[in-house]
Motif scaffolding. Structure first.
Motif, PDB file in Angstrom:
ATOM      1  N   CYS A 148       8.790 -13.945  11.416  1.00  0.00           N
ATOM      2  CA  CYS A 148       9.440 -13.536  12.657  1.00  0.00           C
ATOM      3  C   CYS A 148       8.458 -13.982  13.885  1.00  0.00           C
ATOM      4  O   CYS A 148       9.046 -14.240  14.999  1.00  0.00           O
ATOM      5  N   ILE A 149       7.104 -13.971  13.900  1.00  0.00           N
ATOM      6  CA  ILE A 149       6.244 -14.325  14.830  1.00  0.00           C
ATOM      7  C   ILE A 149       6.653 -15.822  15.194  1.00  0.00           C
ATOM      8  O   ILE A 149       6.808 -16.353  15.983  1.00  0.00           O
ATOM      9  N   ASN A 150       6.389 -16.600  14.048  1.00  0.00           N
ATOM     10  CA  ASN A 150       6.691 -18.179  14.013  1.00  0.00           C
ATOM     11  C   ASN A 150       8.149 -18.503  14.718  1.00  0.00           C
ATOM     12  O   ASN A 150       8.190 -19.469  15.376  1.00  0.00           O
ATOM     13  N   GLU A 151       8.886 -17.551  14.484  1.00  0.00           N
ATOM     14  CA  GLU A 151      10.315 -17.892  15.184  1.00  0.00           C
ATOM     15  C   GLU A 151      10.597 -17.224  16.320  1.00  0.00           C
ATOM     16  O   GLU A 151      11.678 -17.574  16.833  1.00  0.00           O
ATOM     17  N   GLY A 152       9.645 -16.639  16.781  1.00  0.00           N
ATOM     18  CA  GLY A 152       9.683 -16.361  18.347  1.00  0.00           C
ATOM     19  C   GLY A 152      10.550 -15.027  18.606  1.00  0.00           C
ATOM     20  O   GLY A 152      10.922 -14.532  19.717  1.00  0.00           O
ATOM     21  N   PHE A 153      10.821 -13.994  17.292  1.00  0.00           N
ATOM     22  CA  PHE A 153      11.376 -12.648  17.630  1.00  0.00           C
ATOM     23  C   PHE A 153      10.475 -11.444  17.723  1.00  0.00           C
ATOM     24  O   PHE A 153      10.798 -10.581  18.109  1.00  0.00           O
ATOM     25  N   ILE A 154       9.226 -11.949  17.255  1.00  0.00           N
ATOM     26  CA  ILE A 154       8.176 -10.464  17.432  1.00  0.00           C
ATOM     27  C   ILE A 154       6.897 -11.279  17.784  1.00  0.00           C
ATOM     28  O   ILE A 154       6.540 -12.176  17.349  1.00  0.00           O
ATOM     29  N   LYS A 155       6.406 -10.599  18.765  1.00  0.00           N
ATOM     30  CA  LYS A 155       5.007 -11.136  19.274  1.00  0.00           C
ATOM     31  C   LYS A 155       3.965 -10.682  18.241  1.00  0.00           C
ATOM     32  O   LYS A 155       4.126  -9.631  17.652  1.00  0.00           O
ATOM     33  N   LYS A 156       2.813 -11.469  18.350  1.00  0.00           N
ATOM     34  CA  LYS A 156       1.898 -11.425  17.310  1.00  0.00           C
ATOM     35  C   LYS A 156       1.141  -9.862  17.391  1.00  0.00           C
ATOM     36  O   LYS A 156       1.029  -9.374  16.351  1.00  0.00           O
ATOM     37  N   ASP A 157       1.024  -9.591  18.742  1.00  0.00           N
ATOM     38  CA  ASP A 157       0.297  -8.342  18.821  1.00  0.00           C
ATOM     39  C   ASP A 157       1.015  -7.253  18.117  1.00  0.00           C
ATOM     40  O   ASP A 157       0.524  -6.097  17.536  1.00  0.00           O
ATOM     41  N   TYR A 158       2.368  -7.444  17.927  1.00  0.00           N
ATOM     42  CA  TYR A 158       3.087  -6.235  17.456  1.00  0.00           C
ATOM     43  C   TYR A 158       3.379  -6.178  15.808  1.00  0.00           C
ATOM     44  O   TYR A 158       3.740  -5.265  15.285  1.00  0.00           O
ATOM     45  N   VAL A 159       2.873  -7.285  15.182  1.00  0.00           N
ATOM     46  CA  VAL A 159       2.820  -7.372  13.880  1.00  0.00           C
ATOM     47  C   VAL A 159       1.314  -7.070  13.619  1.00  0.00           C
ATOM     48  O   VAL A 159       0.860  -6.225  12.589  1.00  0.00           O
ATOM     49  N   ASP A 160       0.282  -7.410  14.331  1.00  0.00           N
ATOM     50  CA  ASP A 160      -1.330  -7.007  14.088  1.00  0.00           C
ATOM     51  C   ASP A 160      -1.563  -5.773  14.412  1.00  0.00           C
ATOM     52  O   ASP A 160      -2.339  -5.031  13.767  1.00  0.00           O
ATOM     53  N   MET A 161      -0.656  -4.962  15.173  1.00  0.00           N
ATOM     54  CA  MET A 161      -1.102  -3.665  15.087  1.00  0.00           C
ATOM     55  C   MET A 161      -0.579  -2.713  14.040  1.00  0.00           C
ATOM     56  O   MET A 161      -1.235  -1.621  13.873  1.00  0.00           O
ATOM     57  N   ILE A 162       0.163  -3.286  13.040  1.00  0.00           N
ATOM     58  CA  ILE A 162       0.357  -2.505  11.850  1.00  0.00           C
ATOM     59  C   ILE A 162      -0.752  -2.749  10.879  1.00  0.00           C
ATOM     60  O   ILE A 162      -1.179  -3.783  10.692  1.00  0.00           O
ATOM     61  N   ILE A 163      -1.364  -1.673  10.514  1.00  0.00           N
ATOM     62  CA  ILE A 163      -2.497  -1.518   9.605  1.00  0.00           C
ATOM     63  C   ILE A 163      -1.943  -1.828   8.165  1.00  0.00           C
ATOM     64  O   ILE A 163      -0.983  -1.418   7.820  1.00  0.00           O
ATOM     65  N   VAL A 164      -2.423  -2.885   7.463  1.00  0.00           N
ATOM     66  CA  VAL A 164      -1.866  -3.267   6.118  1.00  0.00           C
ATOM     67  C   VAL A 164      -3.352  -3.132   5.037  1.00  0.00           C
ATOM     68  O   VAL A 164      -4.135  -3.991   5.557  1.00  0.00           O
ATOM     69  N   SER A 165      -3.246  -2.438   4.181  1.00  0.00           N
ATOM     70  CA  SER A 165      -4.258  -2.454   3.001  1.00  0.00           C
ATOM     71  C   SER A 165      -3.796  -1.869   1.910  1.00  0.00           C
ATOM     72  O   SER A 165      -3.060  -0.974   1.731  1.00  0.00           O
ATOM     73  N   ASP A 166      -4.723  -2.357   0.837  1.00  0.00           N
ATOM     74  CA  ASP A 166      -4.442  -2.030  -0.550  1.00  0.00           C
ATOM     75  C   ASP A 166      -5.573  -0.837  -0.651  1.00  0.00           C
ATOM     76  O   ASP A 166      -5.723  -0.314  -1.774  1.00  0.00           O
ATOM     77  N   ASP A 167      -6.366  -0.434   0.435  1.00  0.00           N
ATOM     78  CA  ASP A 167      -7.551   0.508   0.067  1.00  0.00           C
ATOM     79  C   ASP A 167      -7.214   1.602   1.135  1.00  0.00           C
ATOM     80  O   ASP A 167      -7.454   1.384   2.309  1.00  0.00           O
ATOM     81  N   ILE A 168      -7.013   2.772   0.472  1.00  0.00           N
ATOM     82  CA  ILE A 168      -6.466   3.886   1.443  1.00  0.00           C
ATOM     83  C   ILE A 168      -7.869   4.149   2.253  1.00  0.00           C
ATOM     84  O   ILE A 168      -7.622   4.662   3.389  1.00  0.00           O
ATOM     85  N   ASP A 169      -9.126   4.303   1.967  1.00  0.00           N
ATOM     86  CA  ASP A 169     -10.138   4.431   2.667  1.00  0.00           C
ATOM     87  C   ASP A 169     -10.170   3.429   3.812  1.00  0.00           C
ATOM     88  O   ASP A 169     -10.276   4.079   5.059  1.00  0.00           O
ATOM     89  N   GLU A 170     -10.020   2.278   3.570  1.00  0.00           N
ATOM     90  CA  GLU A 170      -9.846   1.427   5.062  1.00  0.00           C
ATOM     91  C   GLU A 170      -8.697   1.765   5.739  1.00  0.00           C
ATOM     92  O   GLU A 170      -8.877   1.729   7.077  1.00  0.00           O
ATOM     93  N   ILE A 171      -7.760   2.093   5.258  1.00  0.00           N
ATOM     94  CA  ILE A 171      -6.559   2.744   6.032  1.00  0.00           C
ATOM     95  C   ILE A 171      -6.813   4.013   7.074  1.00  0.00           C
ATOM     96  O   ILE A 171      -6.621   3.889   8.267  1.00  0.00           O
ATOM     97  N   ILE A 172      -7.619   4.930   6.204  1.00  0.00           N
ATOM     98  CA  ILE A 172      -7.797   6.067   6.939  1.00  0.00           C
ATOM     99  C   ILE A 172      -8.836   5.645   7.958  1.00  0.00           C
ATOM    100  O   ILE A 172      -8.558   6.038   9.234  1.00  0.00           O
ATOM    101  N   LYS A 173      -9.894   4.785   7.830  1.00  0.00           N
ATOM    102  CA  LYS A 173     -10.741   4.457   8.873  1.00  0.00           C
ATOM    103  C   LYS A 173     -10.034   3.776   9.880  1.00  0.00           C
ATOM    104  O   LYS A 173     -10.691   4.028  11.278  1.00  0.00           O
ATOM    105  N   LYS A 174      -9.117   2.952   9.901  1.00  0.00           N
ATOM    106  CA  LYS A 174      -8.396   2.123  10.647  1.00  0.00           C
ATOM    107  C   LYS A 174      -7.488   3.185  11.647  1.00  0.00           C
ATOM    108  O   LYS A 174      -7.475   2.904  12.883  1.00  0.00           O
TER     109      LYS A 174
END
Length: 187
Positions: A148-174
């Motif tokens: 969606c970023i590449n196609e110009g429908f979502i700005k990178k900042d608004y994908v980067d703001m989403i916390i994504v991890s398979d580590d719950i400790d990292e999610i809590i910290k973020k």
């Protein structure tokens, strides 16, 4: 701090989803991060809420009157709000929560998490949103959002703001150190 948990009313096909829900509930309880969720005993929702209670965490449920009989309301939780519609349910959960974590789930989970992501992008709230990416469950979704970023429908900042991890400790910290991006319509 209250964390909204969005997750399936099913268990999924791999035991790792249930195990990860239990682990996340334990880790959030250890940090005294209270839970807000959909109020059900079913699937991962029930696992998460009951595990949270087991570790002494405060658990608030928000459920529609219609779903009380269909999903089997968890009557053991700390507090329950009953509302008329799914929109009221989402609004109440957002109002009560300081952050949001999506575990694996289906349409309801997707709708709930994308509603709060969209609201964050517009600046209606500045609360962190995370995907607990158990077993790579959200890999293809994140790949799609990058497209969606590449196609110009979502700005990178608004994908980067989403916390994504398979580590719950990292999610809590973020979540605890989260800084929101500038609102979409602010120049």
């Amino acid at each position: 701090m209250n964390i909204a948990i969005y997750c399936g009313s099913s268990f999924g096909n791999d035991k790792i989803y249930e195990e990860s829900a239990k682990l996340a509930a334990q880790k959030l309880a250890a940090q005294k991060l209270n839970i807000v969720y959909g109020g059900s005993l079913q699937g991962l929702m029930g696992v998460f809420s009951n595990e949270s209670l087991k570790y002494g965490n405060y658990v608030t449920g928000v459920i529609t009157y219609d779903l009380v009989s269909k999903e089997i309301e968890n009557t053991n939780i700390s507090k329950i709000y009953k509302v008329d519609t799914m929109n009221q349910r989402k609004e109440k959960m957002e109002e009560l929560s300081d952050a949001f974590i999506a575990l694996p789930g289906g349409y309801g989970t997707f709708e709930e998490v994308f509603d709060v992501i969209s609201s964050a992008q517009i600046g209606y709230h500045k609360k962190p949103v995370a995907f607990f990416n158990v077993n790579g469950y959200y890999d293809k979704l994140i790949e799609f959002l990058r497209n969606c970023i590449n196609e110009g429908f979502i700005k990178k900042d608004y994908v980067d703001m989403i916390i994504v991890s398979d580590d719950i400790d990292e999610i809590i910290k973020k979540i605890l150190t989260y800084k929101a991006p500038k609102d979409k319509w602010v120049k």
